[in-house]
Each structure stands twice: as C-alpha cells, then as structure tokens.
Design a protein around this motif. Structure first.
Motif, PDB file in Angstrom:
ATOM      1  N   ILE A  68      29.202  45.979  40.517  1.00 34.22           N
ATOM      2  CA  ILE A  68      29.162  45.363  41.852  1.00 34.22           C
ATOM      3  C   ILE A  68      29.411  43.860  41.746  1.00 34.22           C
ATOM      4  CG2 ILE A  68      27.675  44.825  43.819  1.00 34.22           C
ATOM      5  CD1 ILE A  68      26.345  47.569  43.413  1.00 34.22           C
ATOM      6  N   THR A  69      28.769  43.216  40.778  1.00 36.82           N
ATOM      7  CA  THR A  69      28.939  41.767  40.604  1.00 36.82           C
ATOM      8  C   THR A  69      30.394  41.406  40.331  1.00 36.82           C
ATOM      9  OG1 THR A  69      26.682  41.552  39.770  1.00 36.82           O
ATOM     10  CG2 THR A  69      28.209  39.756  39.258  1.00 36.82           C
ATOM     11  N   ALA A  70      31.118  42.283  39.630  1.00 38.57           N
ATOM     12  CA  ALA A  70      32.523  42.020  39.292  1.00 38.57           C
ATOM     13  C   ALA A  70      33.382  41.845  40.536  1.00 38.57           C
ATOM     14  CB  ALA A  70      33.071  43.150  38.431  1.00 38.57           C
ATOM     15  N   PHE A  71      33.011  42.495  41.635  1.00 35.74           N
ATOM     16  CA  PHE A  71      33.789  42.377  42.869  1.00 35.74           C
ATOM     17  C   PHE A  71      33.622  41.012  43.532  1.00 35.74           C
ATOM     18  CE2 PHE A  71      34.127  46.918  42.441  1.00 35.74           C
ATOM     19  CZ  PHE A  71      35.318  47.234  43.067  1.00 35.74           C
ATOM     20  N   PHE A  72      32.614  40.260  43.108  1.00 35.73           N
ATOM     21  CA  PHE A  72      32.344  38.962  43.728  1.00 35.73           C
ATOM     22  C   PHE A  72      32.522  37.811  42.733  1.00 35.73           C
ATOM     23  CE2 PHE A  72      30.232  42.319  45.969  1.00 35.73           C
ATOM     24  CZ  PHE A  72      30.479  42.038  47.299  1.00 35.73           C
ATOM     25  N   ASP A  73      33.223  38.110  41.640  1.00 37.90           N
ATOM     26  CA  ASP A  73      33.501  37.135  40.597  1.00 37.90           C
ATOM     27  C   ASP A  73      34.938  36.638  40.770  1.00 37.90           C
ATOM     28  OD1 ASP A  73      34.074  35.779  38.207  1.00 37.90           O
ATOM     29  OD2 ASP A  73      32.824  37.118  37.005  1.00 37.90           O
ATOM     30  N   ARG A  74      35.092  35.358  41.048  1.00 31.25           N
ATOM     31  CA  ARG A  74      36.429  34.787  41.300  1.00 31.25           C
ATOM     32  C   ARG A  74      37.392  35.013  40.139  1.00 31.25           C
ATOM     33  NH1 ARG A  74      36.720  31.056  45.543  1.00 31.25           N
ATOM     34  NH2 ARG A  74      34.714  30.418  46.422  1.00 31.25           N
ATOM     35  N   ARG A  75      36.878  35.155  38.932  1.00 27.92           N
ATOM     36  CA  ARG A  75      37.744  35.353  37.766  1.00 27.92           C
ATOM     37  C   ARG A  75      38.544  36.645  37.885  1.00 27.92           C
ATOM     38  NH1 ARG A  75      33.480  35.029  32.970  1.00 27.92           N
ATOM     39  NH2 ARG A  75      32.342  36.261  34.524  1.00 27.92           N
ATOM     40  N   ASN A  76      38.072  37.586  38.697  1.00 32.14           N
ATOM     41  CA  ASN A  76      38.727  38.884  38.825  1.00 32.14           C
ATOM     42  C   ASN A  76      39.673  38.976  40.018  1.00 32.14           C
ATOM     43  OD1 ASN A  76      37.281  39.788  36.577  1.00 32.14           O
ATOM     44  ND2 ASN A  76      35.540  40.391  37.832  1.00 32.14           N
ATOM     45  N   PHE A  77      39.907  37.861  40.700  1.00 34.21           N
ATOM     46  CA  PHE A  77      40.811  37.855  41.860  1.00 34.21           C
ATOM     47  C   PHE A  77      42.241  37.511  41.469  1.00 34.21           C
ATOM     48  CE2 PHE A  77      37.044  36.412  44.721  1.00 34.21           C
ATOM     49  CZ  PHE A  77      36.461  37.660  44.582  1.00 34.21           C
ATOM     50  N   ARG A  78      42.525  37.461  40.162  1.00 32.13           N
ATOM     51  CA  ARG A  78      43.853  37.084  39.665  1.00 32.13           C
ATOM     52  C   ARG A  78      44.261  35.697  40.162  1.00 32.13           C
ATOM     53  NH1 ARG A  78      46.000  41.801  37.490  1.00 32.13           N
ATOM     54  NH2 ARG A  78      45.061  43.727  38.254  1.00 32.13           N
ATOM     55  N   GLN A  79      43.274  34.800  40.169  1.00 30.18           N
ATOM     56  CA  GLN A  79      43.512  33.417  40.553  1.00 30.18           C
ATOM     57  C   GLN A  79      42.924  32.526  39.469  1.00 30.18           C
ATOM     58  OE1 GLN A  79      41.412  33.072  44.246  1.00 30.18           O
ATOM     59  NE2 GLN A  79      42.756  34.481  45.348  1.00 30.18           N
ATOM     60  N   SER A  80      43.322  31.269  39.468  1.00 30.00           N
ATOM     61  CA  SER A  80      42.751  30.324  38.505  1.00 30.00           C
ATOM     62  C   SER A  80      41.492  29.714  39.116  1.00 30.00           C
ATOM     63  CB  SER A  80      43.765  29.228  38.169  1.00 30.00           C
ATOM     64  OG  SER A  80      44.913  29.784  37.585  1.00 30.00           O
ATOM     65  N   ALA A  81      40.437  30.535  39.202  1.00 23.10           N
ATOM     66  CA  ALA A  81      39.192  30.079  39.813  1.00 23.10           C
ATOM     67  C   ALA A  81      38.016  30.738  39.111  1.00 23.10           C
ATOM     68  CB  ALA A  81      39.175  30.415  41.304  1.00 23.10           C
ATOM     69  N   VAL A  82      36.869  30.092  39.185  1.00 28.82           N
ATOM     70  CA  VAL A  82      35.648  30.641  38.590  1.00 28.82           C
ATOM     71  C   VAL A  82      34.528  30.564  39.617  1.00 28.82           C
ATOM     72  CG1 VAL A  82      36.276  30.029  36.226  1.00 28.82           C
ATOM     73  CG2 VAL A  82      34.998  28.390  37.616  1.00 28.82           C
ATOM     74  N   GLY A  83      33.407  31.213  39.282  1.00 31.37           N
ATOM     75  CA  GLY A  83      32.262  31.200  40.182  1.00 31.37           C
ATOM     76  C   GLY A  83      32.139  32.497  40.961  1.00 31.37           C
ATOM     77  N   LYS A  84      31.053  32.626  41.675  1.00 28.27           N
ATOM     78  CA  LYS A  84      30.767  33.832  42.462  1.00 28.27           C
ATOM     79  C   LYS A  84      30.897  33.528  43.952  1.00 28.27           C
ATOM     80  CE  LYS A  84      29.340  36.361  38.879  1.00 28.27           C
ATOM     81  NZ  LYS A  84      29.426  35.375  37.779  1.00 28.27           N
TER      82      LYS A  84
END
Length: 204
Positions: free
Chosen positions: A65-81
C-alpha cells in the motif's frame, strides 16, 4: 502530484498507454477499478486500499500500500510520500506489475528486470537512504520464494542468500569498516538470478 483525471478520453488513454505500456482497453479497466476503490472520487487515499480483500492477509500488505504513495514509483525524478494519488499515478505504479512482452530484446528484458527490482528495492528502503538492511533483504528473498515449495526449503535458500550478502560485504569493506546496508546495485546483482520479470507480474 498530477492533475485529476475523472473521465479520461481516448487521447488521454493513448498518452498513458505510451507512458506505461498498457493497452487502452487495460487502462479503461483499471480506471473503472480506480473509481470503484475511490468511490468515484478523483483521488485515492491509503484507507481506500482497505477495501481490497486480496490484501487483507498479505504479509507485506503495508509495504504494498505504501508503494502506491511513494513518489519514487511514479516514474518521475521525485522522492517523498504523498497522502493521495490521482489515476495517472495509480496507473504508473500498476505498470510495474505488467508482464513483459514476449517480443522483448535481451536489452529490453534487462531493463524490465532492473525496473521491477528498483520498485522492490524502494518497497524495503523505507527511509529512502539508498540502502536496505540484511534482515530486510532476507524478507525480500522469502517473499520471492513464498510460492516455490515448503517453508524449510525457503528458509534454507534465504539463509544461503544472507551468507552471500555477508561474504560479498566482507570482500568490499575496508579493514575495520562498517557495513551500512545493501545498495541498489548490490541488490540488483544479488537478485539477478530470480525470474523477477514474471514473479512481479499481474494479468490485467
């Protein structure tokens, strides 16, 4: 965070298909699922995932569930929740579970493997410090082996994997050095023998 997409049209679907590799039909099905989970709202929150029965007894339910709200997994150069996601972000995360096409070249298959392992690494690198602990790595191995035979065999292979980590770490450390954790490159090397392309795949 992205722009709300309450009613994506075909041109938008085509753009999303190019970014994620899903077909327009698959995107349409996933959009219906998104609206079902969000109760027809434009965004999804963590509590909306409570309605997914298949996740109820999953041992890594929280991490998924947490992975869906992790910016690292949006295929963007971003971090954080983030606290909520729009459909396009939901789709980007789901695309990590898309089965590889049969027509992939060796280089493309390697890229898919690396991408899926990066997603798996992010799930266990919860503090985003670029490393995961050896115990977290053991959990990864056990998860990958969870459907591959009796628990005794799984534990044996997981223990062997931990030994490999220890040996590799010892070789790389300076005398008197401190092993901070497993980096992604080390993680990738350790798990390159797993059929991650299909283990981390869902049929859509």
């Amino acid at each position: 965070m992205g722009v709300g997409l309450s009613l994506p049209g075909r041109p938008v679907y085509a753009d999303m298909a190019e970014k994620t590799g899903f077909s327009c039909h698959q995107i349409s099905v996933l959009h219906k699922r998104f609206k079902q989970l969000s109760q027809s709202k434009d965004t999804l929150r963590k509590e909306d995932f409570e309605a997914i029965p298949d996740l109820a007894w999953n041992p890594i339910r929280t991490e998924i569930i947490t992975a869906f709200f992790d910016r690292r997994n949006f295929r963007q150069s971003a971090v954080g929740k983030v606290d909520e996601i729009v459909f396009e972000e939901f789709l980007q995360v789901m695309s990590h579970f898309r089965p590889p096409r049969l027509s992939l070249t060796k280089e493309q298959r390697e890229s898919v493997k690396r991408e899926k392992l990066r997603f798996l690494f992010n799930m266990h690198d919860t503090d985003n410090d670029g490393t995961i602990t050896t115990e977290e790595y053991r959990c990864v191995v056990e998860e990958l082996l969870s459907h591959n035979g009796p628990q005794e065999k799984t534990s044996y292979i997981a223990d062997a994997a931990m030994m490999e980590v220890a040996n590799t770490a010892e070789e790389q450390m300076e005398p008197g050095g401190f092993f901070a954790g497993i980096t992604f490159e080390h993680f990738y090397k350790l798990l390159s023998g797993f059929d991650i392309e299909h283990k981390m795949s869902l049929r859509f």
